[in-house]
Design a protein around this motif. Structure first.
Motif, short mmCIF file in Angstrom:
data_model
loop_
_atom_site.label_atom_id
_atom_site.label_comp_id
_atom_site.label_asym_id
_atom_site.label_seq_id
_atom_site.Cartn_x
_atom_site.Cartn_y
_atom_site.Cartn_z
N ILE A 147 0.82 -1.21 0.00
CA ILE A 147 0.00 0.00 0.00
C ILE A 147 0.86 1.26 0.00
O ILE A 147 0.48 2.29 -0.56
N GLY A 148 2.04 1.21 0.64
CA GLY A 148 2.92 2.37 0.67
C GLY A 148 2.22 3.60 1.21
O GLY A 148 1.61 3.57 2.28
N ASP A 149 2.30 4.70 0.46
CA ASP A 149 1.65 5.94 0.88
C ASP A 149 0.29 6.12 0.20
O ASP A 149 -0.29 7.21 0.23
N ALA A 150 -0.22 5.06 -0.41
CA ALA A 150 -1.52 5.13 -1.08
C ALA A 150 -2.66 5.06 -0.05
O ALA A 150 -2.46 4.68 1.10
N LYS A 151 -3.84 5.43 -0.50
CA LYS A 151 -5.02 5.45 0.35
C LYS A 151 -6.22 4.93 -0.42
O LYS A 151 -6.33 5.15 -1.63
N ARG A 152 -7.13 4.26 0.29
CA ARG A 152 -8.39 3.82 -0.31
C ARG A 152 -9.54 4.55 0.35
O ARG A 152 -9.54 4.77 1.57
N ALA A 153 -10.53 4.89 -0.45
CA ALA A 153 -11.72 5.58 0.08
C ALA A 153 -12.63 4.61 0.80
O ALA A 153 -12.76 3.45 0.43
N ALA A 192 -11.03 10.32 6.23
CA ALA A 192 -10.97 8.92 6.67
C ALA A 192 -10.57 8.07 5.47
O ALA A 192 -11.11 8.24 4.38
N TRP A 193 -9.63 7.17 5.69
CA TRP A 193 -9.18 6.31 4.61
C TRP A 193 -8.68 5.01 5.18
O TRP A 193 -8.48 4.89 6.40
N ILE A 194 -8.50 4.02 4.30
CA ILE A 194 -8.10 2.69 4.74
C ILE A 194 -7.01 2.15 3.82
O ILE A 194 -6.75 2.67 2.74
N THR A 195 -6.36 1.09 4.29
CA THR A 195 -5.32 0.43 3.50
C THR A 195 -5.98 -0.72 2.72
O THR A 195 -6.93 -0.50 2.00
N PHE A 196 -5.47 -1.95 2.86
CA PHE A 196 -6.13 -3.09 2.24
C PHE A 196 -7.05 -3.82 3.22
O PHE A 196 -7.43 -4.97 2.97
#
Length: 350
Positions: A147-153, A192-196
């Motif tokens: 995931i690194g510095d990425a974000k999921r909605a 607010a965000w999540i990883t995997f």
């Protein structure tokens, strides 16, 4: 109540790691679901790999090491456990494990577009060595991503913590800011965000309810909690079975009652066929243990938002302040707020 077990799953879908204590931040337990496997098809997008559709994921255990004896010093050691009577049991014994860097240098990795439950992001591909190792054991091309510095909605509104549940025009701005972050057009962080993780940073379950599930199976065949893949397990003392359906807020404190964090419980966990998987064979369990999901279907389809799936456990967002807090087995847990009615799932398409 008290915390009885903590689990972390660095690589999503593989066996969990039971720990005595863990660091928790806004995105849940540190390193939880920060890696994920995808199947690479000859054509079309990558396909997410989870236990429900890839039960052979259960044949892979993982643990975190910081021993420094082999590079990388901080690593996830993944071991492939061949099922009983597997052909070629004596082959590749020297390569039944692989070390995955726990915190890889993302500046050296290629970006790759991935999607999980309709919430896309641009993650980082670990590389050919890791893809080849997993591909050889699954028997088809796979890709390991970080995931690194990425974000999921967080999709829908009901699963969001209260601070992120805004008026429609504000909510649109929040979604736009996340889309901009994912595509790299803005260095702006969403509320607010999540990883995997599936839909929220943490999953909380109760042993009281687990005992009720076990009464549905023959004596001597209890259902193990690890099948439900929680992060935080509480003993449920003083609470009725299924009381967690209505939990809205939990206070986690040390034994001297010093508050460590608050947990905002926002959604029910709808269960799938992963409950039926035998972790020793990587297939559906034989006999009654292969029918756990069906047994819950009778009276646990209690969320009209996912009316075909039974519910066990609650998703949660932690409030930890600005940094990480240490939670541990034995910490006190108190229900500080309850909902009058069960929450209703509204993650679209899931």
């Amino acid at each position: 109540m008290k915390i009885t077990t903590l689990y972390v799953y660095p690589i999503k879908g593989l066996r969990g790691i039971e720990v005595e204590q863990a660091l928790v931040g806004p995105q849940g337990i540190q390193h939880d679901r920060s890696f994920m496997l995808y199947e690479r098809k000859p054509t079309g997008p990558l396909k997410k790999m989870q236990l429900s559709s890839y039960p052979q994921c259960a044949l892979f255990s993982q643990h975190i090491t910081r021993d420094g004896e082999q590079p990388p010093a901080a690593a996830i050691v993944v071991r492939h456990h061949k099922p009983p009577a597997s052909p070629g049991d004596d082959d590749d014994q020297a390569e039944t494990t692989i070390r995955v860097p726990l915190e890889p240098d993302i500046s050296a990795l290629d970006r790759i577009d991935v999607d999980l439950h309709g919430s896309p992001t641009r993650a980082y591909r670990l590389g050919d060595v890791y893809d080849a190792w997993f591909s050889a054991r699954f028997g088809f091309p796979t890709v390991l991503v970080h995931i690194g510095d990425a974000k999921r909605a967080v999709l829908g509104k009901s699963l969001l913590p209260p601070a992120a549940q805004q008026e429609p025009q504000q909510q649109k701005g929040w979604a736009s800011s996340l889309a901009s972050y994912i595509t790299g057009s803005k260095a702006q962080s969403p509320l607010a965000w999540i990883t995997f993780t599936d839909v929220a940073p943490l999953l909380v379950t109760s042993e009281t309810s687990l005992r009720e599930v076990s009464t549905r199976l023959p004596e001597g065949q209890p259902v193990d909690m690890y099948k439900f893949r929680p992060n935080i397990v509480v003993d449920g003392e003083g609470e009725d079975e299924w009381a967690e359906d209505f939990w809205a807020e939990l206070r986690v404190a040390s034994q001297d009652q010093q508050t460590k964090m608050m947990l905002l419980l926002t959604g029910n966990c709808a269960r799938c066929t992963s409950l039926n998987v035998d972790y020793e064979t990587g297939k559906q369990a034989e006999g009654e243990l292969g029918t756990v999901l069906k047994k819950l279907m009778k009276d646990r389809r209690v969320d009209p938002g996912v009316k075909w799936s039974p519910v066990f456990g609650r998703y949660a967002f932690p409030e930890t302040g600005d940094g990480l807090v240490t939670v541990a087995v034995g910490d006190e847990v108190e229900v500080t707020r309850r909902n009058a009615e069960r929450t209703v799932w509204d993650w679209p398409g899931l």
